[in-house]
Scaffold this active site. Structure first.
Site, PDB file in Angstrom:
ATOM      1  N   GLY A 145      -7.709   5.629 -14.181  1.00 23.88           N
ATOM      2  CA  GLY A 145      -8.896   6.483 -14.476  1.00 23.88           C
ATOM      3  C   GLY A 145      -8.915   7.772 -13.781  1.00 23.88           C
ATOM      4  O   GLY A 145      -8.423   8.054 -13.009  1.00 23.88           O
ATOM      5  N   HIS A 183      -0.188 -14.216  -0.305  1.00 16.81           N
ATOM      6  CA  HIS A 183       0.951 -14.700   0.258  1.00 16.81           C
ATOM      7  C   HIS A 183       1.759 -15.957  -0.438  1.00 16.81           C
ATOM      8  O   HIS A 183       1.169 -16.916   0.067  1.00 16.81           O
ATOM      9  CB  HIS A 183       1.218 -14.330   1.906  1.00 16.81           C
ATOM     10  CG  HIS A 183       0.444 -13.218   2.139  1.00 16.81           C
ATOM     11  ND1 HIS A 183       1.240 -11.952   2.040  1.00 16.81           N
ATOM     12  CD2 HIS A 183      -0.535 -12.860   2.889  1.00 16.81           C
ATOM     13  CE1 HIS A 183       0.633 -10.956   2.593  1.00 16.81           C
ATOM     14  NE2 HIS A 183      -0.651 -11.437   2.979  1.00 16.81           N
ATOM     15  N   GLY A 239      -6.678   4.985  -0.451  1.00 16.13           N
ATOM     16  CA  GLY A 239      -7.091   3.472  -0.723  1.00 16.13           C
ATOM     17  C   GLY A 239      -8.445   3.359  -0.514  1.00 16.13           C
ATOM     18  O   GLY A 239      -9.106   3.679   0.460  1.00 16.13           O
ATOM     19  N   ARG A 288       5.001 -17.073  -0.806  1.00 13.75           N
ATOM     20  CA  ARG A 288       6.324 -17.586  -0.205  1.00 13.75           C
ATOM     21  C   ARG A 288       6.719 -17.324   1.125  1.00 13.75           C
ATOM     22  O   ARG A 288       7.061 -15.825   1.313  1.00 13.75           O
ATOM     23  CB  ARG A 288       7.550 -17.431  -1.339  1.00 13.75           C
ATOM     24  CG  ARG A 288       8.877 -17.942  -0.877  1.00 13.75           C
ATOM     25  CD  ARG A 288       9.880 -17.826  -1.864  1.00 13.75           C
ATOM     26  NE  ARG A 288       9.563 -18.303  -3.237  1.00 13.75           N
ATOM     27  CZ  ARG A 288       9.579 -19.643  -3.717  1.00 13.75           C
ATOM     28  NH1 ARG A 288      10.243 -20.486  -2.920  1.00 13.75           N
ATOM     29  NH2 ARG A 288       9.289 -20.035  -4.781  1.00 13.75           N
ATOM     30  N   GLU A 332       0.996  -1.099   0.016  1.00 14.35           N
ATOM     31  CA  GLU A 332      -0.200   0.066   0.053  1.00 14.35           C
ATOM     32  C   GLU A 332       0.921   1.266   0.024  1.00 14.35           C
ATOM     33  O   GLU A 332       0.555   2.162  -0.807  1.00 14.35           O
ATOM     34  CB  GLU A 332      -0.908  -0.049   1.186  1.00 14.35           C
ATOM     35  CG  GLU A 332      -1.982   1.364   1.032  1.00 14.35           C
ATOM     36  CD  GLU A 332      -3.166   0.970   1.804  1.00 14.35           C
ATOM     37  OE1 GLU A 332      -4.032   1.936   1.616  1.00 14.35           O
ATOM     38  OE2 GLU A 332      -3.605  -0.215   2.213  1.00 14.35           O
ATOM     39  N   HIS A 379      -4.720   0.030 -14.204  1.00 16.19           N
ATOM     40  CA  HIS A 379      -5.583   1.060 -14.621  1.00 16.19           C
ATOM     41  C   HIS A 379      -5.581   2.519 -13.907  1.00 16.19           C
ATOM     42  O   HIS A 379      -5.280   2.494 -12.589  1.00 16.19           O
ATOM     43  CB  HIS A 379      -7.341   0.672 -14.310  1.00 16.19           C
ATOM     44  CG  HIS A 379      -8.065   1.684 -14.627  1.00 16.19           C
ATOM     45  ND1 HIS A 379      -8.710   1.885 -15.814  1.00 16.19           N
ATOM     46  CD2 HIS A 379      -8.923   2.203 -13.521  1.00 16.19           C
ATOM     47  CE1 HIS A 379      -9.693   2.754 -15.540  1.00 16.19           C
ATOM     48  NE2 HIS A 379      -9.856   2.954 -14.490  1.00 16.19           N
TER      49      HIS A 379
END
Length: 144
Positions: A110, A91, A84, A93, A64, A108
């Site tokens: 926009g 996850h 956000g 590995r 994030e 994307h």
């Protein structure tokens, strides 16, 4: 051709993380390409869960951090802000030590939403986590 609408300097960008969760976990932006943002995070006592493995939440925080930065670099900061809306991560590995490197790239871009893919790899370039981050583009408001 670059996606970015802002001048980019790694020292300034890393300074934005001062006194944040990103700084507490040792996240550093290391590269900004024409269409990606890359950064690292150590796998140490700050980012491991009790079983000695990289904490999934730390991976999501790295994802994030990089995706949000990238999304906001695509905007005019005087007019709009990307926040956000949704994030999901797989996850793939376990990682016990070293550092991980995340790369955020757009899926994307926009007018009102952006979607970013963040791939997180180990020191051996093995895929550890893949995340998809959806950002809402909102008008910039003055802080209260």
């Amino acid at each position: 051709m670059s996606l970015w609408k802002q001048q980019i300097d790694l020292d300034i960008v890393n300074g934005w993380n001062a006194r944040t969760a990103g700084e507490a976990l040792g996240i550093r932006v290391t590269e900004i390409g024409a269409d990606f943002v890359r950064g690292t995070m150590p796998v140490d006592e700050r980012t491991r869960q009790p079983f000695g493995l990289l904490h999934g939440g730390a991976s999501v925080l790295l994802a994030e951090t990089l995706g949000s930065l990238a999304a906001n670099l695509c905007l005019d900061p005087a007019k709009e802000l990307a926040v956000g809306l949704d994030i999901n991560a797989n996850h793939l590995r376990a990682v016990q030590s070293g550092q991980v490197t995340g790369t955020a790239a757009p899926l994307h871009i926009g007018r009102t939403t952006q979607v970013w893919e963040i791939r997180i790899v180990t020191d051996k370039d093995e895929l550890s986590c893949i995340a998809r981050l959806t950002m809402a583009v909102v008008p910039r408001r003055e802080r209260a």
